[in-house]
Design an enzyme around this catalytic site. Structure first.
Site: not given
Ligand SMILES: Cc1cc2nc3c(=O)[nH]c(=O)nc-3n(C[C@H](O)[C@H](O)[C@H](O)COP(=O)(O)OP(=O)(O)OC[C@H]3O[C@@H](n4cnc5c(N)ncnc54)[C@H](O)[C@@H]3O)c2cc1C
Length: 336
Positions: A162, A236, A332
């Site tokens: 991660r 998580s 995380e």
């Molecule tokens: C129900 C649930 C289940 C999940 N299960 C998993 C799992 O199984 N495995 C897992 O790894 N994660 C899991 N996650 C966490 C999450 O889905 C991931 O980390 C996902 O990749 C976050 O993407 P996001 O676009 O929502 O990022 P955001 O929440 O919008 O951003 C996360 C971080 O990334 C940065 N960021 C986002 N986009 C960019 C970009 N284009 N350029 C630079 N920085 C950027 C943001 O500034 C922030 O620091 C889960 C979340 C939920 C709610």
């Protein structure tokens, strides 16, 4: 380009926290991003994807830039692989479904992970024995201060559990614009992790397929994890911590049912959910902040919890795990 002020971020984070951004803009191409980076450089910026791995603990006194860059294109192929370039603002699960439709194998184990493509390398998302780094080829990212675009390959990204260079050395410096993945034409399925095989048996799957594995993963996830549309959460909340083999053996003599998995480097990864559960937190609720009843690793917002309340709960959990096991958990979720 529209710049909104005092903008509620509630619909933009899966915790459903009602924080406000001083300024908010969405961009769908690099020209718009350049314009925003030029005009608003004095303000702190935050790049937002799908908002599924963040916890706003207060209003954001800066400019939130929502990445809406779209597009999926197959850019190359050879006998073994297809190379697919995807805009950072594409929804991750929709991209997984697109790959399944095209019979491109490699990310079906990552089905139903919320969020967008841009965060996938940033977080090195992983689930059910697969991490995104295994299919990652390269990405393009825009440097907010230098206002130039750079290419990052697998080595440059310094992926870890991660983790990537974007969460450490280059924190808040780059905006991921697009990501190119290398997907298999000849499938190499991975069903050995957790309950995947058992679920496939229950589904009475005869010949393995990308779609069947994806469906098995979807079934497992929906039975275990809260749907953010119903109960606010960010998956998580903590990472699984690792300890030395000696430390694990020591802990195991005190806590015989403790679970541990050997890492490549010989250290042992502990199950954070198990540690938290043993401290009695599973199903705990204080106001609207809680620890999910089916999975202690997931902190939830039952409605009107503030980010501060969720954060405080995470602090209490950290402290009790440290007191009971002498193990430090790491969050995380990105705290803002
Ligand atoms: C129900 C649930 C289940 C999940 N299960 C998993 C799992 O199984 N495995 C897992 O790894 N994660 C899991 N996650 C966490 C999450 O889905 C991931 O980390 C996902 O990749 C976050 O993407 P996001 O676009 O929502 O990022 P955001 O929440 O919008 O951003 C996360 C971080 O990334 C940065 N960021 C986002 N986009 C960019 C970009 N284009 N350029 C630079 N920085 C950027 C943001 O500034 C922030 O620091 C889960 C979340 C939920 C709610």
């Amino acid at each position: 380009m529209q710049i909104q002020e005092n903008f509620s971020l509630k619909p933009y984070n899966t915790f459903g926290i009602d924080a406000k951004a001083r300024h908010f803009s969405a961009f769908s191409n690099i020209e718009q991003l350049k314009e925003l980076a030029t005009h608003h450089s004095p303000l702190t910026t935050f790049i937002l994807g799908g908002g599924s791995n963040i916890l706003f603990t207060k209003d954001f006194d800066g400019h939130v830039l929502k990445n809406d860059i779209r597009g999926i294109a197959k850019i190359n192929e050879d006998d073994e692989y297809v190379y697919v370039k995807v805009g950072a603002g594409e929804n991750w699960h929709q991209f997984v479904l697109f790959c399944i439709q095209n019979n491109w194998q490699g990310i079906e184990n990552l089905s139903l992970i919320p969020g967008n493509v841009g965060a996938s390398p940033m977080q090195n998302i992983g689930a059910y024995g697969v991490e995104v780094r295994e299919v990652f080829l390269e990405l393009n990212a825009f440097h907010l201060q230098e206002k130039s675009t750079q290419k990052f390959n697998l080595v440059d990204c310094e992926f870890g559990y991660r983790e990537s260079v974007f969460k450490r050395k280059y924190k808040d410096q780059f905006v991921v614009l697009d990501v190119t993945y290398r997907l298999n034409k000849i499938p190499r399925y991975n069903t050995s992790y957790g309950a995947v095989e058992k679920e496939l048996e229950q589904m009475k799957v005869r010949g393995l397929s990308i779609a069947a594995i994806s469906q098995a993963i979807i079934n497992i996830r929906t039975s275990k994890l809260p749907d953010p549309a119903v109960i606010g959460n960010a998956g998580s909340f903590f990472k699984n911590p690792s300890v030395s083999k000696e430390r694990f053996e020591d802990l195991k003599t005190q806590f015989q049912s403790m679970i541990g998995y050997e890492n490549f480097d010989g250290t042992i990864k502990l199950a954070a959910g198990w540690l938290i559960e043993q401290c009695g937190w599973k199903g705990f609720r204080k106001g609207d902040a809680g620890c999910y009843e089916k999975q202690a690793l997931v902190l939830v917002n039952y409605g009107k919890a503030t980010g501060g309340e969720i954060y405080d709960l995470s602090e209490e959990i950290l402290r009790s795990v440290r007191n009971k096991f002498g193990v430090d958990l790491e969050r995380e979720v990105n705290i803002i």
